[in-house]
Each structure stands twice: as C-alpha cells, then as structure tokens.
Design a protein around this motif. Structure first.
Motif, mmCIF file in Angstrom:
data_model
loop_
_atom_site.group_PDB
_atom_site.id
_atom_site.type_symbol
_atom_site.label_atom_id
_atom_site.label_comp_id
_atom_site.label_asym_id
_atom_site.label_seq_id
_atom_site.Cartn_x
_atom_site.Cartn_y
_atom_site.Cartn_z
ATOM 1 N N ASP A 25 -7.855 1.077 6.193
ATOM 2 C CA ASP A 25 -7.586 -0.199 6.318
ATOM 3 C C ASP A 25 -5.894 -0.162 6.295
ATOM 4 O O ASP A 25 -5.467 -1.071 6.753
ATOM 5 C CB ASP A 25 -7.840 -0.708 4.987
ATOM 6 C CG ASP A 25 -9.230 -0.676 4.597
ATOM 7 O OD1 ASP A 25 -10.205 -1.047 5.729
ATOM 8 O OD2 ASP A 25 -9.893 -0.806 3.739
ATOM 9 N N TYR A 28 0.902 -1.170 -0.061
ATOM 10 C CA TYR A 28 0.086 0.011 -0.103
ATOM 11 C C TYR A 28 0.801 1.264 0.057
ATOM 12 O O TYR A 28 0.693 2.262 -0.668
ATOM 13 C CB TYR A 28 -0.791 0.016 1.146
ATOM 14 C CG TYR A 28 -1.931 1.210 1.345
ATOM 15 C CD1 TYR A 28 -3.137 0.859 1.121
ATOM 16 C CD2 TYR A 28 -1.410 2.170 1.634
ATOM 17 C CE1 TYR A 28 -4.084 1.983 1.095
ATOM 18 C CE2 TYR A 28 -2.286 3.442 1.843
ATOM 19 C CZ TYR A 28 -3.673 3.150 1.369
ATOM 20 O OH TYR A 28 -4.432 4.337 1.751
ATOM 21 N N THR A 62 -11.717 5.396 2.095
ATOM 22 C CA THR A 62 -11.874 4.712 3.164
ATOM 23 C C THR A 62 -10.806 3.698 3.312
ATOM 24 O O THR A 62 -10.398 3.123 4.374
ATOM 25 C CB THR A 62 -13.122 3.993 3.114
ATOM 26 O OG1 THR A 62 -13.114 3.122 2.126
ATOM 27 C CG2 THR A 62 -14.289 4.793 3.023
ATOM 28 N N THR A 63 -9.920 3.480 2.306
ATOM 29 C CA THR A 63 -8.678 2.521 2.413
ATOM 30 C C THR A 63 -7.707 2.964 3.111
ATOM 31 O O THR A 63 -6.803 2.084 3.698
ATOM 32 C CB THR A 63 -7.937 2.168 0.958
ATOM 33 O OG1 THR A 63 -8.010 3.348 0.400
ATOM 34 C CG2 THR A 63 -9.276 1.314 0.207
ATOM 35 N N TYR A 64 -7.653 4.423 3.678
ATOM 36 C CA TYR A 64 -6.605 4.597 4.433
ATOM 37 C C TYR A 64 -6.766 3.976 5.912
ATOM 38 O O TYR A 64 -5.792 3.742 6.545
ATOM 39 C CB TYR A 64 -6.682 6.245 4.641
ATOM 40 C CG TYR A 64 -5.314 6.798 5.172
ATOM 41 C CD1 TYR A 64 -4.013 6.609 4.513
ATOM 42 C CD2 TYR A 64 -5.502 7.515 6.427
ATOM 43 C CE1 TYR A 64 -3.090 7.219 5.491
ATOM 44 C CE2 TYR A 64 -4.446 7.921 7.041
ATOM 45 C CZ TYR A 64 -3.097 7.727 6.591
ATOM 46 O OH TYR A 64 -2.075 8.396 7.087
#
Length: 270
Positions: A263, A67, A259-261
C-alpha cells in the motif's frame, strides 16, 4: 612573545579538541551546533535543486509521509538513538525510480529515493535501511569523515570562528555528491551493527538491513551495490556480519511481512 602566544593558543586548542568526546565516546572536533548547522545547510542546498533532487511534496503525498514517519519514529523511540532529542530527524522522499539510494546528512536529515523503496520487498527491509542511515547521522560519521579529509588546520579555524564560510563550502560539496562522503569499511560496519541494535528494540526483524543485501546477492548484483551502502565489505559478507550481530544480541529475525508495505508503494508516484 608572539611565538609564545601562538604556542599557548595551540596548546589550548589541542587540549580542547582532545576532550571532544561525543555521546558515543568518539572523538569529534565539530561541535554539536556545527553538526546541526552543517546539516541544515546541506538540506537547504538539496531543496534548492529540485532538478537533481525531486523531493515529493509532503502535502500532496501526506499519506506516504505519514506512513514513512511512523517507521522513522519506531527507530527514534527505540531508546538506542543517542542524539534522539538533539538532532532534527527530518525525512524526505526523492522521486526517482531509477536510483537505489538513501543518505543522511549531519544533524539527522534523512533522504530515501522511491527507487529503493520500490525495490525492497517488505517493511522490515526498509526499516533496516532507515536504521543504517539514522546510525550514520547518530554516530556522526560525516563529521568524523571531515576530520580525516580536511585535517586539523581547517577544523581549528572552524572551531575558533575564523572561517565561517568554510561550512557553506563543505555543505555544497556534500549536497553535490548526493550521498555526501563515501564511508569507510569501519563506518559501514558500525552503521550495520547499530541498525541491528535499533531494530532489536522494535517489533521488526533486527537483521532487516540484511534483506537488501541478500536480494542483491540473489539477483547477482553484488558488484552493483548502491553507493549509499558502499561496496565494502561485499554484500554477502555484510549479510553474514549482520546476522552474526543479531545472533549475538539474541533478537528476533522474523519479519512482520505486513501487506501494508505494498500500500505504501502505491502511495508513491507510479
């Protein structure tokens, strides 16, 4: 005759140094090879001291590094990083939630603490910090700082290979201070501006660096700015300057806000 020889050598070195203009048109007496060598030595010093620098294992935390690597690559592929192909551009995550810090060494070795990652609210803010640190490396700020600190005599001895151990000494000093060398107002402003230019060529908000400073101001922590982003100029002034640069370029300041931040934060040690 000896005095004449010394004069000629001095004249030759003066001419050679005066022609040391890098890709950013800055005077840098250190060669690119010395930048890379110094960066590698600093990296070795850091990784040999896990008590001070508890770096996350890239196998155990493969998802987090994947990531993180995508974020770094987005900046490196912006077309704005002058030493994209020459520098190492390696990145590490340091596991310490109590530290709001990040730093870059010569040659493109980037280190970010989990404390900073978790403090930030969105991906765009982290992209701003990464852009700032990549800019410090790409603009060769540490090497330019060393010129000011160590002066011409030591630099000349390094250039002609008379004092090879000096780079090792400098590397140990940089590693020992975590963030290397404190940067001037000029260098901090340069890194802020260049971060905007990098992010302007990505899908992220080009003023992402301002998000970190704005949070410090909103939380009343303006006097406690981490060393890596300096306390000069003040956080509120830097928010203003970064946004002004974004306005000048005309780039998007709308965050992705994925919203992946969250995660990503959950991939880190809790």
């Amino acid at each position: 005759m000896r005095k004449f020889s010394i004069y000629i050598l001095g004249l030759f070195l003066t001419i050679a140094i005066s022609s040391c203009r890098d890709k950013n048109d800055n005077f840098v007496a250190f060669s690119l090879e010395q930048d890379l060598e110094l960066g590698q030595q600093v990296s070795n010093e850091i990784e040999s001291d896990p008590a001070t620098y508890p770096i996350l294992d890239d196998s155990e935390y493969a998802d987090a590094y994947a990531y993180f690597g995508n974020l770094v690559d987005a900046i490196l592929e912006s077309g704005e990083v002058e030493y994209r192909d020459e520098f190492a551009w390696e990145f590490k995550i340091i596991a310490d939630d109590s530290v709001l810090n990040a730093f870059a060494t010569p040659g493109g070795y980037i280190y970010v603490y989990t404390g900073l990652i978790k403090y930030l609210d969105q991906e765009d803010d982290l992209m701003g910090v990464l852009g700032h640190e990549i800019a410090h490396a790409d603009l060769r700020h540490t090497s330019r700082n060393l010129q000011r600190i160590y002066g011409l005599q030591i630099l000349l001895s390094l250039l002609v290979g008379e004092n090879p151990s000096q780079l090792e000494t400098i590397a140990a000093q940089i590693a020992g201070t975590a963030s290397g060398l404190a940067f001037s107002r000029e260098f901090e402003s340069e890194a802020d501006d260049r971060s905007v230019e990098y992010l302007a060529e990505t899908r992220y908000a080009c003023n992402g660096t301002a998000g970190f400073f704005q949070k410090l101001v909103d939380q009343g922590q303006a006097g406690g700015t981490p060393e890596f982003l300096s306390t000069h100029p003040s956080p509120d002034n830097r928010v203003e300057d970064i946004n002004k640069k974004a306005d000048e370029i005309g780039c998007s300041t709308t965050p992705l806000n994925p919203t992946t931040y969250e995660d990503f934060k959950n991939m880190l040690p809790q």
